[in-house]
Design a protein around this motif. Structure first.
Motif, PDB file in Angstrom:
ATOM      1  N   GLY A 120      -1.707   0.780  11.437  1.00 44.48           N
ATOM      2  CA  GLY A 120      -1.137   0.145  10.245  1.00 44.48           C
ATOM      3  C   GLY A 120       0.251  -0.440  10.453  1.00 44.48           C
ATOM      4  O   GLY A 120       1.104  -0.366   9.572  1.00 44.48           O
ATOM      5  N   LYS A 121       0.434  -1.065  11.589  1.00 42.48           N
ATOM      6  CA  LYS A 121       1.755  -1.650  11.870  1.00 42.48           C
ATOM      7  C   LYS A 121       2.070  -2.801  10.912  1.00 42.48           C
ATOM      8  O   LYS A 121       3.195  -2.931  10.436  1.00 42.48           O
ATOM      9  CB  LYS A 121       1.810  -2.162  13.324  1.00 42.48           C
ATOM     10  CG  LYS A 121       1.762  -1.033  14.359  1.00 42.48           C
ATOM     11  CD  LYS A 121       1.944  -1.551  15.777  1.00 42.48           C
ATOM     12  CE  LYS A 121       0.727  -2.307  16.307  1.00 42.48           C
ATOM     13  NZ  LYS A 121      -0.480  -1.473  16.488  1.00 42.48           N
ATOM     14  N   THR A 122       1.054  -3.618  10.624  1.00 40.97           N
ATOM     15  CA  THR A 122       1.305  -4.795   9.791  1.00 40.97           C
ATOM     16  C   THR A 122       1.854  -4.415   8.421  1.00 40.97           C
ATOM     17  O   THR A 122       2.730  -5.086   7.877  1.00 40.97           O
ATOM     18  CB  THR A 122       0.012  -5.621   9.637  1.00 40.97           C
ATOM     19  OG1 THR A 122      -0.545  -5.800  10.938  1.00 40.97           O
ATOM     20  CG2 THR A 122       0.293  -6.960   9.027  1.00 40.97           C
ATOM     21  N   ASP A 149      -9.541  -7.332  12.923  1.00 44.18           N
ATOM     22  CA  ASP A 149      -9.808  -6.135  12.140  1.00 44.18           C
ATOM     23  C   ASP A 149     -11.182  -6.318  11.500  1.00 44.18           C
ATOM     24  O   ASP A 149     -11.294  -6.797  10.389  1.00 44.18           O
ATOM     25  CB  ASP A 149      -8.694  -5.991  11.084  1.00 44.18           C
ATOM     26  CG  ASP A 149      -8.708  -4.625  10.416  1.00 44.18           C
ATOM     27  OD1 ASP A 149      -9.281  -3.682  11.005  1.00 44.18           O
ATOM     28  OD2 ASP A 149      -8.170  -4.505   9.304  1.00 44.18           O
ATOM     29  N   MET A 186       0.839  -1.202   0.000  1.00 41.93           N
ATOM     30  CA  MET A 186       0.000   0.000   0.000  1.00 41.93           C
ATOM     31  C   MET A 186       0.865   1.239   0.000  1.00 41.93           C
ATOM     32  O   MET A 186       2.027   1.201   0.410  1.00 41.93           O
ATOM     33  CB  MET A 186      -0.846   0.040   1.266  1.00 41.93           C
ATOM     34  CG  MET A 186      -1.885  -1.043   1.354  1.00 41.93           C
ATOM     35  SD  MET A 186      -2.881  -0.767   2.837  1.00 41.93           S
ATOM     36  CE  MET A 186      -3.820  -2.274   2.844  1.00 41.93           C
ATOM     37  N   LEU A 187       0.265   2.325  -0.434  1.00 39.97           N
ATOM     38  CA  LEU A 187       0.943   3.611  -0.332  1.00 39.97           C
ATOM     39  C   LEU A 187       0.936   3.996   1.142  1.00 39.97           C
ATOM     40  O   LEU A 187      -0.128   4.087   1.752  1.00 39.97           O
ATOM     41  CB  LEU A 187       0.169   4.639  -1.157  1.00 39.97           C
ATOM     42  CG  LEU A 187       0.883   5.956  -1.359  1.00 39.97           C
ATOM     43  CD1 LEU A 187       2.157   5.763  -2.177  1.00 39.97           C
ATOM     44  CD2 LEU A 187      -0.045   6.947  -2.039  1.00 39.97           C
ATOM     45  N   GLN A 191       3.916   5.922   8.714  1.00 42.45           N
ATOM     46  CA  GLN A 191       4.362   4.580   8.337  1.00 42.45           C
ATOM     47  C   GLN A 191       5.674   4.665   7.562  1.00 42.45           C
ATOM     48  O   GLN A 191       6.609   3.892   7.787  1.00 42.45           O
ATOM     49  CB  GLN A 191       3.319   3.879   7.449  1.00 42.45           C
ATOM     50  CG  GLN A 191       2.107   3.353   8.197  1.00 42.45           C
ATOM     51  CD  GLN A 191       1.064   2.787   7.237  1.00 42.45           C
ATOM     52  OE1 GLN A 191       0.764   3.375   6.189  1.00 42.45           O
ATOM     53  NE2 GLN A 191       0.500   1.637   7.580  1.00 42.45           N
ATOM     54  N   ARG A 203      -3.046 -12.431   5.452  1.00 40.75           N
ATOM     55  CA  ARG A 203      -2.429 -11.155   5.082  1.00 40.75           C
ATOM     56  C   ARG A 203      -1.005 -11.381   4.585  1.00 40.75           C
ATOM     57  O   ARG A 203      -0.593 -10.791   3.594  1.00 40.75           O
ATOM     58  CB  ARG A 203      -2.403 -10.204   6.285  1.00 40.75           C
ATOM     59  CG  ARG A 203      -3.697  -9.415   6.434  1.00 40.75           C
ATOM     60  CD  ARG A 203      -3.737  -8.671   7.730  1.00 40.75           C
ATOM     61  NE  ARG A 203      -3.388  -7.256   7.568  1.00 40.75           N
ATOM     62  CZ  ARG A 203      -3.553  -6.361   8.540  1.00 40.75           C
ATOM     63  NH1 ARG A 203      -4.030  -6.725   9.710  1.00 40.75           N
ATOM     64  NH2 ARG A 203      -3.229  -5.102   8.343  1.00 40.75           N
ATOM     65  N   GLY A 225      -4.816   0.141  14.940  1.00 38.41           N
ATOM     66  CA  GLY A 225      -5.335   0.690  13.694  1.00 38.41           C
ATOM     67  C   GLY A 225      -4.387   1.672  13.019  1.00 38.41           C
ATOM     68  O   GLY A 225      -4.755   2.357  12.068  1.00 38.41           O
ATOM     69  N   ARG A 235     -13.149   0.533  13.550  1.00 37.34           N
ATOM     70  CA  ARG A 235     -11.925   0.518  12.760  1.00 37.34           C
ATOM     71  C   ARG A 235     -12.142   0.948  11.325  1.00 37.34           C
ATOM     72  O   ARG A 235     -11.172   1.209  10.609  1.00 37.34           O
ATOM     73  CB  ARG A 235     -11.277  -0.865  12.816  1.00 37.34           C
ATOM     74  CG  ARG A 235     -10.637  -1.137  14.156  1.00 37.34           C
ATOM     75  CD  ARG A 235     -10.181  -2.560  14.282  1.00 37.34           C
ATOM     76  NE  ARG A 235      -8.969  -2.840  13.506  1.00 37.34           N
ATOM     77  CZ  ARG A 235      -7.744  -2.705  13.992  1.00 37.34           C
ATOM     78  NH1 ARG A 235      -7.558  -2.271  15.203  1.00 37.34           N
ATOM     79  NH2 ARG A 235      -6.704  -2.993  13.244  1.00 37.34           N
TER      80      ARG A 235
HETATM   81  P1  ADP Z   1      -2.570  -2.277  13.613  1.00 34.83           P
HETATM   82  O1  ADP Z   1      -1.935  -3.625  13.479  1.00 34.83           O
HETATM   83  O2  ADP Z   1      -1.586  -1.185  13.812  1.00 34.83           O
HETATM   84  O3  ADP Z   1      -3.715  -2.250  14.599  1.00 34.83           O
HETATM   85  P2  ADP Z   1      -3.432  -2.807  10.970  1.00 34.83           P
HETATM   86  O4  ADP Z   1      -2.125  -3.164  10.414  1.00 34.83           O
HETATM   87  O5  ADP Z   1      -4.401  -3.886  11.286  1.00 34.83           O
HETATM   88  O6  ADP Z   1      -3.235  -1.899  12.243  1.00 34.83           O
HETATM   89  O7  ADP Z   1      -4.108  -1.751   9.974  1.00 34.83           O
HETATM   90  C1  ADP Z   1      -5.401  -1.253  10.180  1.00 34.83           C
HETATM   91  C2  ADP Z   1      -6.129  -1.142   8.851  1.00 34.83           C
HETATM   92  O8  ADP Z   1      -5.553  -0.122   8.048  1.00 34.83           O
HETATM   93  C3  ADP Z   1      -6.058  -2.398   8.038  1.00 34.83           C
HETATM   94  O9  ADP Z   1      -7.334  -2.646   7.495  1.00 34.83           O
HETATM   95  C4  ADP Z   1      -5.059  -2.101   6.963  1.00 34.83           C
HETATM   96  O10 ADP Z   1      -5.320  -2.816   5.774  1.00 34.83           O
HETATM   97  C5  ADP Z   1      -5.251  -0.614   6.736  1.00 34.83           C
HETATM   98  N1  ADP Z   1      -4.041   0.073   6.269  1.00 34.83           N
HETATM   99  C6  ADP Z   1      -2.792  -0.058   6.749  1.00 34.83           C
HETATM  100  N2  ADP Z   1      -1.931   0.749   6.112  1.00 34.83           N
HETATM  101  C7  ADP Z   1      -2.649   1.427   5.200  1.00 34.83           C
HETATM  102  C8  ADP Z   1      -2.331   2.417   4.222  1.00 34.83           C
HETATM  103  N3  ADP Z   1      -1.077   2.878   4.079  1.00 34.83           N
HETATM  104  N4  ADP Z   1      -3.319   2.902   3.459  1.00 34.83           N
HETATM  105  C9  ADP Z   1      -4.581   2.437   3.600  1.00 34.83           C
HETATM  106  N5  ADP Z   1      -4.954   1.503   4.493  1.00 34.83           N
HETATM  107  C10 ADP Z   1      -4.011   0.996   5.299  1.00 34.83           C
END
Ligand code: ADP
Ligand code: ZN
Length: 752
Positions: free
Chosen positions: A239-241, A560, A206-207, A212, A274, A237, A600
């Motif tokens: 976007g750590k993953t 999620d 993703m962008l 991030q 994922r 939420g 979320r």
């Molecule tokens: P965390 O683990 O930090 O709680 P997640 O990695 O589950 O957060 O991300 C939360 C949501 O945001 C997910 O649905 C993910 O697909 C989305 N997401 C993450 N990075 C981006 C991004 N750069 N642009 C758009 N959506 C994103």
């Protein structure tokens, strides 16, 4: 050629290398069969060194044969095992065993599956099972019965070889079951792919958001330099993953490999998909629900270089990857990273060491870092990375605190407070979904007043006392002191002393009563016994088949689910009163994680936290999403009360079938240990009051599996003298191993 071999017997008397004659093609890291001892019994062993000359004078025996045609251990794993032996005070073989799948030892799995079978889904399981029983309820053929249950419970195909590994001599039983049609033959296959049945669409990077990108850049730069230890504090939420995945992609680009550790409980199919969606077949997944054969195949794919990314729970930190560029530890605050069996390693410390051995980068991530890690970050031994906003600028969910004392005073003795009831009603009216979280652990065990919320604590230790039903007393799990249970509350004088327990089932019943038209799913230890039950409950909930998901810890982490707008925490106090100095930290973490499941997608999240302690800092600060505020509070408390990291608990456990000799052995061990510690302090010119306390007595679980249990618990102030004292403790324990002495642990997760 000559090979230095360590035999696969976990005993200190053989914890050294033995030299054998070997063929020319023998390699370090190979497993071999060797003749051992006076009787020349064939024993498995690991080759840890080879040489072409031998200086000794003893006549040497020869290796019988190698177990596999390749080295199962890498050089780096051998060095890692040596570090584990040192750090966790175990024999080397204990450490080496961590590196290979258990099934490999004893040659119980074969590389190729010749024939696989599974239960016949067309036939009703209960009917089949009862057809297999005699009138008196015993099985007609115990072995057939056992095989059928094994297959039914595993819910998947198993090779005949795997079945025989569990149930020796099962071949005839399998043939009989096939004939009766109770099980079916699936055919031949050479790789067991646990995920073959699910097609996972490929995802693109993703962008990244600005925060991030900043985190990724820091990690990428460190990877270039072959260094770095990072703590990523990213709110739920944030976007750590996605950051992890792009860092992994970088590791692969650099020609390296990567490990991602997650707590077992959050290794949900959703999470696995994922990673598999992004990296396809180069991901190997290791978790406890794999069959022995699947586990072995995944391990072999990694060892032979076919899988370059390993996703797994704690033990995946030992995956036989080479050239590791990155190790990610998600939810780094989770206690499941500490092993509960010998050697009692901590996977984060192992990951750290592995990164050092490989020139890899360590990335720890959490929305609620452990106090310990955050302290390291503030002191600079970890580099702190922060992502304090949710993706797409979504707001954090609104958290409301429901004061259950007021509810009680107003005559509401039910499970739902008025605010939670209202929130649920609105949620259902709008067609949205809710999660109800019931923390089971510790719930029924602490003693409190329902009128004012007062909780009984130990006068010595400042941890909650635990209710003991049989004796009708309460007890401190740290120091062992006992108190009777009073009739009235010492705080408010009312007769509402309680130790009541409710479980997820009662929550479900109450929900059905209050909202008869609402459908719900329950996720707890009872409903998730089989391999796919997690997946099926979560995917049914995700598809909207139910409006409510009720669950324990399992629903708190990592989910999620965009449809969820309301999260209800039924009893926030449960984790607050676990008798442990970390209960505050755990409560804050748990509440923050659960709250993070709400809103979320649309930012409409609403969280209701029910509690008898609405002013408790862990609850108040979690409701404000104030991690830093919590850290400051907690670290000040730890300092004042001299809890870790400002002190260190050591626990030595003794177990034996005979009570008298056990008490004697523990008692004399305690005396000797006390002297050793005081001596170690004196030698350094330190005050012996650095030993803050030391007790020896019955463990809270006095008896387990017919064995009596006693323990020594001691607390040391953390000073520059502590390291030498720990050495003294270890060396005393090493010199006084006996049939009573069981284990020694520093800062154990529990003292049960
Ligand atoms: P965390 O683990 O930090 O709680 P997640 O990695 O589950 O957060 O991300 C939360 C949501 O945001 C997910 O649905 C993910 O697909 C989305 N997401 C993450 N990075 C981006 C991004 N750069 N642009 C758009 N959506 C994103
Ligand atoms: Zn106490």
């Amino acid at each position: 050629m000559f090979a230095q071999v360590i035999v696969d017997i976990a005993h200190s008397s053989v914890d050294r290398l033995f030299t054998y004659r070997a063929d020319d093609n023998i390699a370090v890291g190979q497993r071999v069969l060797v003749p051992f001892g006076a009787g020349n019994k064939a024993i498995e062993g690991f080759v840890l060194g080879v040489s072409d000359s031998y200086e000794g004078t003893v006549a040497l025996k020869s290796i019988i044969r190698p177990m596999e045609p390749y080295a199962v251990l890498t050089d780096e794993q051998i060095r890692l095992a040596q570090w584990i032996k040192q750090s966790y005070n175990c024999v080397l073989v204990d450490a080496l065993r961590l590196m290979i799948p258990a099934q490999l030892r004893g040659g119980r799995v074969k590389e190729k599956t010749i024939r696989t079978v599974k239960v016949n889904a067309e036939m009703d399981r209960e009917q089949v099972l009862s057809a297999m029983l005699k009138k008196d309820g015993t099985p007609k053929s115990p072995r057939q019965h056992e095989v059928y249950i094994l297959l039914a419970e595993s819910g998947m195909e198993m090779s005949t070889g795997d079945i025989c590994a569990f149930i020796p001599g099962a071949a005839a039983a399998i043939r009989a079951l096939l004939q009766k049609g109770y099980i079916l033959e699936i055919g031949r296959e050479t790789y067991r792919n646990p995920y073959a049945s699910r097609d996972i669409p490929k995802t693109m990077p993703m962008l990244l958001s600005a925060q991030q990108q900043a985190a990724l850049n820091a990690v990428s730069d460190a990877m270039e330099e072959a260094e770095g230890e990072f703590l990523l504090h990213g709110v739920t939420g944030s976007g750590k993953t996605e950051v992890y995945m792009q860092a992994i992609a970088k590791a692969l680009d650099m020609g390296g490999t990567a490990i991602v550790l997650v707590p077992e409980i959050s290794l949900t199919p959703q999470a696995m998909d994922r990673f598999r969606g992004r990296f396809g077949n180069s991901v190997a997944v290791l978790h406890s629900r794999l069959s022995p054969g699947e586990r072995y195949d995944e391990w072999r794919r990694i060892r032979l270089g076919k899988a370059k990314v390993v996703l797994g729970a704690r033990s995946a930190v030992f995956a036989p990857l080479e050239n590791i560029k990155l190790i990610v530890v998600d939810e780094e605050h989770e206690q499941s990273y500490s092993s509960e069996i010998t050697p009692r390693y901590n996977a984060i410390e192992v990951a750290r060491q592995r990164c050092r051995l490989n020139g890899g980068t360590l990335l720890l991530g959490s929305a609620t870092p452990s106090v310990q890690s955050y302290l390291r970050a503030t002191k600079g031994s970890y580099t702190l990375l922060e992502m304090l906003d949710r993706i797409n600028s979504l707001p954090m969910p609104r958290v409301e605190i429901a004061d259950m004392r007021d509810e009680f005073a107003a005559g509401n003795t039910g499970i739902f407070s008025a605010p939670l009831y209202d929130a649920l009603k609105t949620c259902f009216d709008k067609g949205e979904q809710a999660i109800l979280f019931m923390n089971r652990r510790g719930y029924s065990t602490f003693v409190s007043c329902r009128g004012c919320g007062y909780v009984f604590k130990c006068d010595n230790c400042d941890v909650s006392m635990t209710y003991h039903k049989l004796e009708n007393t309460m007890k401190c799990h740290y120091c062992g002191s006992v108190k009777p249970i009073p009739k009235v509350c010492p705080e408010c004088g009312k007769p509402y002393i309680k130790f009541f327990g409710i479980g997820t089932q009662q929550v479900e019943e109450q929900l059905n009563q209050s909202f008869p038209d609402v459908t719900c799913l329950r996720m707890d230890a009872d409903t998730t016994r089989t391999k796919d039950s997690h997946y099926s409950i979560l995917s049914r909930f995700a598809k909207g088949e139910a409006q409510v998901l009720i669950g324990t810890q399992m629903v708190a982490k990592g989910l999620d689910m965009p449809g969820v707008s309301v999260v209800g925490v039924i009893a926030a106090d449960a984790s607050l009163h676990i008798p442990d100095y970390r209960s505050c930290e755990r409560s804050f973490q748990l509440l923050t994680q659960v709250a993070g499941r709400a809103g979320r997608a649309a930012g409409n999240g609403r969280v209701i936290v029910q509690t008898y302690n609405p002013d408790h800092p862990a609850i108040v600060l979690a409701s404000r999403h104030d991690y830093k505020g919590f850290f400051d509070y907690e670290i000040a408390m730890r300092k004042a009360a001299l809890f870790p990291p400002y002190s260190l608990f050591i626990r030595v456990l003794f177990v034996h079938g005979d009570k008298g000799p056990l008490a004697e052995a523990a008692g004399s061990f305690a005396d000797g240990l006390h002297k050793a510690i005081v001596d170690a302090l004196k030698q350094q010119g330190a005050d012996d009051r650095e030993l803050l306390f030391m007790t020896c007595g019955e463990a809270p679980i006095k008896r387990k599996q017919g064995q009596y249990r006693m323990h020594i618990v001691l607390k040391l102030a953390r000073t520059k003298h502590t390291a030498k004292v720990i050495d003294a403790v270890y060396s005393y324990a090493n010199d006084h191993r006996s049939e009573y002495y069981c284990s020694l642990e520093l800062n154990p997760n529990d003292m049960l």
